[in-house]
Design a protein around this motif. Structure first.
Motif, PDB file in Angstrom:
ATOM      1  N   ALA A 158       0.932  -1.176   0.044  1.00 42.25           N
ATOM      2  CA  ALA A 158       0.055   0.150   0.069  1.00 42.25           C
ATOM      3  C   ALA A 158       0.799   1.202  -0.088  1.00 42.25           C
ATOM      4  O   ALA A 158       0.652   2.221  -0.697  1.00 42.25           O
ATOM      5  CB  ALA A 158      -1.033   0.024   1.204  1.00 42.25           C
ATOM      6  N   THR A 159       1.802   1.298   0.889  1.00 42.07           N
ATOM      7  CA  THR A 159       2.803   2.345   0.807  1.00 42.07           C
ATOM      8  C   THR A 159       3.481   2.585  -0.681  1.00 42.07           C
ATOM      9  O   THR A 159       3.746   3.727  -1.106  1.00 42.07           O
ATOM     10  CB  THR A 159       3.710   2.328   2.011  1.00 42.07           C
ATOM     11  OG1 THR A 159       3.097   2.374   3.262  1.00 42.07           O
ATOM     12  CG2 THR A 159       4.858   3.403   1.958  1.00 42.07           C
ATOM     13  N   LEU A 160       4.065   1.567  -1.057  1.00 42.09           N
ATOM     14  CA  LEU A 160       4.609   1.515  -2.483  1.00 42.09           C
ATOM     15  C   LEU A 160       3.973   2.120  -3.341  1.00 42.09           C
ATOM     16  O   LEU A 160       4.356   2.600  -4.294  1.00 42.09           O
ATOM     17  CB  LEU A 160       5.480  -0.091  -2.679  1.00 42.09           C
ATOM     18  CG  LEU A 160       6.377  -0.758  -1.687  1.00 42.09           C
ATOM     19  CD1 LEU A 160       6.612  -2.035  -2.119  1.00 42.09           C
ATOM     20  CD2 LEU A 160       7.432   0.138  -1.613  1.00 42.09           C
ATOM     21  N   ARG A 177      18.876 -13.445 -20.334  1.00 43.95           N
ATOM     22  CA  ARG A 177      17.978 -13.139 -21.558  1.00 43.95           C
ATOM     23  C   ARG A 177      16.510 -13.547 -21.254  1.00 43.95           C
ATOM     24  O   ARG A 177      15.825 -13.603 -22.357  1.00 43.95           O
ATOM     25  CB  ARG A 177      18.722 -13.704 -22.837  1.00 43.95           C
ATOM     26  CG  ARG A 177      20.092 -13.354 -22.978  1.00 43.95           C
ATOM     27  CD  ARG A 177      20.459 -13.687 -24.349  1.00 43.95           C
ATOM     28  NE  ARG A 177      21.940 -13.265 -24.150  1.00 43.95           N
ATOM     29  CZ  ARG A 177      22.524 -13.122 -25.447  1.00 43.95           C
ATOM     30  NH1 ARG A 177      21.952 -12.703 -26.503  1.00 43.95           N
ATOM     31  NH2 ARG A 177      23.861 -12.560 -25.400  1.00 43.95           N
ATOM     32  N   ARG A 178      16.118 -13.272 -20.058  1.00 42.88           N
ATOM     33  CA  ARG A 178      14.766 -13.192 -19.890  1.00 42.88           C
ATOM     34  C   ARG A 178      14.334 -12.295 -18.483  1.00 42.88           C
ATOM     35  O   ARG A 178      15.405 -11.639 -17.971  1.00 42.88           O
ATOM     36  CB  ARG A 178      14.528 -14.706 -19.189  1.00 42.88           C
ATOM     37  CG  ARG A 178      14.460 -15.931 -20.227  1.00 42.88           C
ATOM     38  CD  ARG A 178      14.523 -17.267 -19.789  1.00 42.88           C
ATOM     39  NE  ARG A 178      13.130 -17.259 -18.890  1.00 42.88           N
ATOM     40  CZ  ARG A 178      13.018 -17.896 -17.791  1.00 42.88           C
ATOM     41  NH1 ARG A 178      14.093 -18.665 -17.186  1.00 42.88           N
ATOM     42  NH2 ARG A 178      11.892 -18.111 -17.292  1.00 42.88           N
ATOM     43  N   PRO A 179      13.157 -11.934 -18.377  1.00 47.98           N
ATOM     44  CA  PRO A 179      13.136 -10.787 -17.340  1.00 47.98           C
ATOM     45  C   PRO A 179      13.129 -11.222 -15.911  1.00 47.98           C
ATOM     46  O   PRO A 179      12.834 -12.161 -15.530  1.00 47.98           O
ATOM     47  CB  PRO A 179      11.664 -10.276 -17.800  1.00 47.98           C
ATOM     48  CG  PRO A 179      11.004 -11.350 -18.300  1.00 47.98           C
ATOM     49  CD  PRO A 179      12.081 -12.159 -18.989  1.00 47.98           C
ATOM     50  N   HIS A 180      13.508 -10.070 -15.083  1.00 49.76           N
ATOM     51  CA  HIS A 180      13.468 -10.357 -13.822  1.00 49.76           C
ATOM     52  C   HIS A 180      12.702  -9.224 -13.142  1.00 49.76           C
ATOM     53  O   HIS A 180      12.508  -8.382 -13.703  1.00 49.76           O
ATOM     54  CB  HIS A 180      14.958 -10.509 -13.220  1.00 49.76           C
ATOM     55  CG  HIS A 180      15.965  -9.361 -13.364  1.00 49.76           C
ATOM     56  ND1 HIS A 180      16.996  -9.434 -14.002  1.00 49.76           N
ATOM     57  CD2 HIS A 180      15.730  -7.820 -12.893  1.00 49.76           C
ATOM     58  CE1 HIS A 180      17.666  -8.065 -14.113  1.00 49.76           C
ATOM     59  NE2 HIS A 180      16.922  -7.322 -13.469  1.00 49.76           N
ATOM     60  N   LEU A 181      12.377  -9.405 -11.984  1.00 43.77           N
ATOM     61  CA  LEU A 181      11.360  -8.519 -11.382  1.00 43.77           C
ATOM     62  C   LEU A 181      11.988  -7.113 -11.052  1.00 43.77           C
ATOM     63  O   LEU A 181      12.984  -6.948 -10.400  1.00 43.77           O
ATOM     64  CB  LEU A 181      10.585  -9.070 -10.417  1.00 43.77           C
ATOM     65  CG  LEU A 181       9.381  -8.091  -9.415  1.00 43.77           C
ATOM     66  CD1 LEU A 181       8.451  -7.734 -10.377  1.00 43.77           C
ATOM     67  CD2 LEU A 181       9.010  -8.783  -8.393  1.00 43.77           C
ATOM     68  N   ALA A 182      11.571  -5.931 -11.489  1.00 40.24           N
ATOM     69  CA  ALA A 182      11.987  -4.853 -11.178  1.00 40.24           C
ATOM     70  C   ALA A 182      10.977  -3.909 -10.345  1.00 40.24           C
ATOM     71  O   ALA A 182      10.019  -4.395  -9.986  1.00 40.24           O
ATOM     72  CB  ALA A 182      12.999  -4.004 -12.108  1.00 40.24           C
ATOM     73  N   GLY A 183      11.181  -2.585 -10.201  1.00 41.34           N
ATOM     74  CA  GLY A 183      10.174  -1.807  -9.803  1.00 41.34           C
ATOM     75  C   GLY A 183      10.070  -1.519  -8.300  1.00 41.34           C
ATOM     76  O   GLY A 183      11.033  -2.243  -7.733  1.00 41.34           O
ATOM     77  N   ALA A 184       9.178  -1.038  -7.612  1.00 37.98           N
ATOM     78  CA  ALA A 184       9.176  -0.645  -6.192  1.00 37.98           C
ATOM     79  C   ALA A 184       8.924  -2.016  -5.546  1.00 37.98           C
ATOM     80  O   ALA A 184       9.661  -2.375  -4.551  1.00 37.98           O
ATOM     81  CB  ALA A 184       8.083   0.166  -5.768  1.00 37.98           C
ATOM     82  N   VAL A 185       8.197  -3.068  -5.973  1.00 39.05           N
ATOM     83  CA  VAL A 185       8.079  -4.239  -5.300  1.00 39.05           C
ATOM     84  C   VAL A 185       9.458  -5.112  -5.431  1.00 39.05           C
ATOM     85  O   VAL A 185      10.040  -5.684  -4.546  1.00 39.05           O
ATOM     86  CB  VAL A 185       6.935  -5.186  -5.988  1.00 39.05           C
ATOM     87  CG1 VAL A 185       7.097  -6.498  -5.646  1.00 39.05           C
ATOM     88  CG2 VAL A 185       5.661  -4.382  -5.683  1.00 39.05           C
ATOM     89  N   GLY A 186      10.099  -5.100  -6.876  1.00 37.09           N
ATOM     90  CA  GLY A 186      11.454  -5.723  -6.762  1.00 37.09           C
ATOM     91  C   GLY A 186      12.404  -5.185  -5.726  1.00 37.09           C
ATOM     92  O   GLY A 186      13.240  -6.035  -5.308  1.00 37.09           O
ATOM     93  N   ALA A 187      12.581  -3.797  -5.763  1.00 32.10           N
ATOM     94  CA  ALA A 187      13.434  -3.419  -4.813  1.00 32.10           C
ATOM     95  C   ALA A 187      13.099  -3.790  -3.263  1.00 32.10           C
ATOM     96  O   ALA A 187      13.792  -4.212  -2.402  1.00 32.10           O
ATOM     97  CB  ALA A 187      13.601  -1.876  -4.890  1.00 32.10           C
TER      98      ALA A 187
END
Length: 231
Positions: A158-160, A177-187
């Motif tokens: 909720a805060t993110l 060569r495949r995606p990994h998770l980024a963004g606020a949740v990844g961090a």
């Protein structure tokens, strides 16, 4: 292309071996002194200061003053997320000795891409989150069940959500060569794994290691396969 976009300026900042080495060092998400970055780039401190000034002026790097000292770091996660896919196009440097080979294996196994988990571990965790239904199967989005599961794991979604940074993003992993998770949740996930002691840094580089507790925990909580590199 829009007339107000100067892509050549950014490309010019990257088109220098010394500046490129500094940016790669800063992909670990930490703040570095000019002297440390000079050693990483294998150049004189005076030369490093000139390059850092260009990177700051170009918006790729920011300065973090602390007392009499100045530290440098990437200007934000979007810089790392732009550099990481470019590494797929760059030719690999030759492996000259056992140390180079070991370093390459360690980076490929698990590393930080600025502030989120990358390498085989990052891709496997992302796949596990999709299998478990935390992430939508058809794109980078959290499910309602995923929000609840992450909250139970200690991540305040909720805060993110109130921040400007996207909650989840795909970041193309240059070794897998495949995606990994980024963004606020990844961090936030990476930060939580550090807090729990499930991942630890390896030396001064951006490589990380999955601990035995982390291997067990990630398998139990998210259904990951074995992630820990056994020497």
């Amino acid at each position: 292309m829009p007339a107000d976009v100067d892509l050549a300026r950014v490309a010019g900042l990257l088109a220098d071996q010394s500046r490129a080495r500094m940016l790669l060092a800063m992909l670990d998400g930490r703040a570095w002194t000019a002297g440390e970055l000079a050693r990483a780039a294998q150049i004189a401190p005076s030369t490093a200061s000139d390059h850092l000034g260009r990177l700051v002026k170009g918006g790729l790097t920011s300065v973090v003053p602390q007392g009499r000292h100045r530290y440098y770091r990437l200007a934000g996660p979007e810089v790392a997320e732009a550099i990481e896919p470019l590494l797929q196009l760059a030719p690999r440097e030759p492996v000259r000795n056992l140390r180079d080979s070991s370093r390459a294996r360690t980076l490929a196994a698990a590393r930080l891409c600025y502030d989120h988990l990358a390498g085989r571990a990052g891709v496997e965790l992302t796949d596990a989150l999709r299998r478990r239904g935390v992430l939508a199967a058809d794109g980078p989005a959290l499910t309602a069940e995923g929000r609840e599961e992450l909250a139970a794991f200690g991540i305040d979604v909720a805060t993110l959500s109130r921040r400007r940074r996207p909650l989840v993003r795909d970041c193309l992993d240059w070794t897998e060569r495949r995606p990994h998770l980024a963004g606020a949740v990844g961090a936030a996930l990476a930060d939580r794994l550090f807090t729990l002691g499930w991942i630890v840094r390896v030396g001064t580089a951006r490589a990380v290691r999955i601990t035995a507790e982390g291997d067990d925990g990630l398998r139990t909580v998210f259904g990951c396969g074995p992630l820990r590199e056994v020497a």
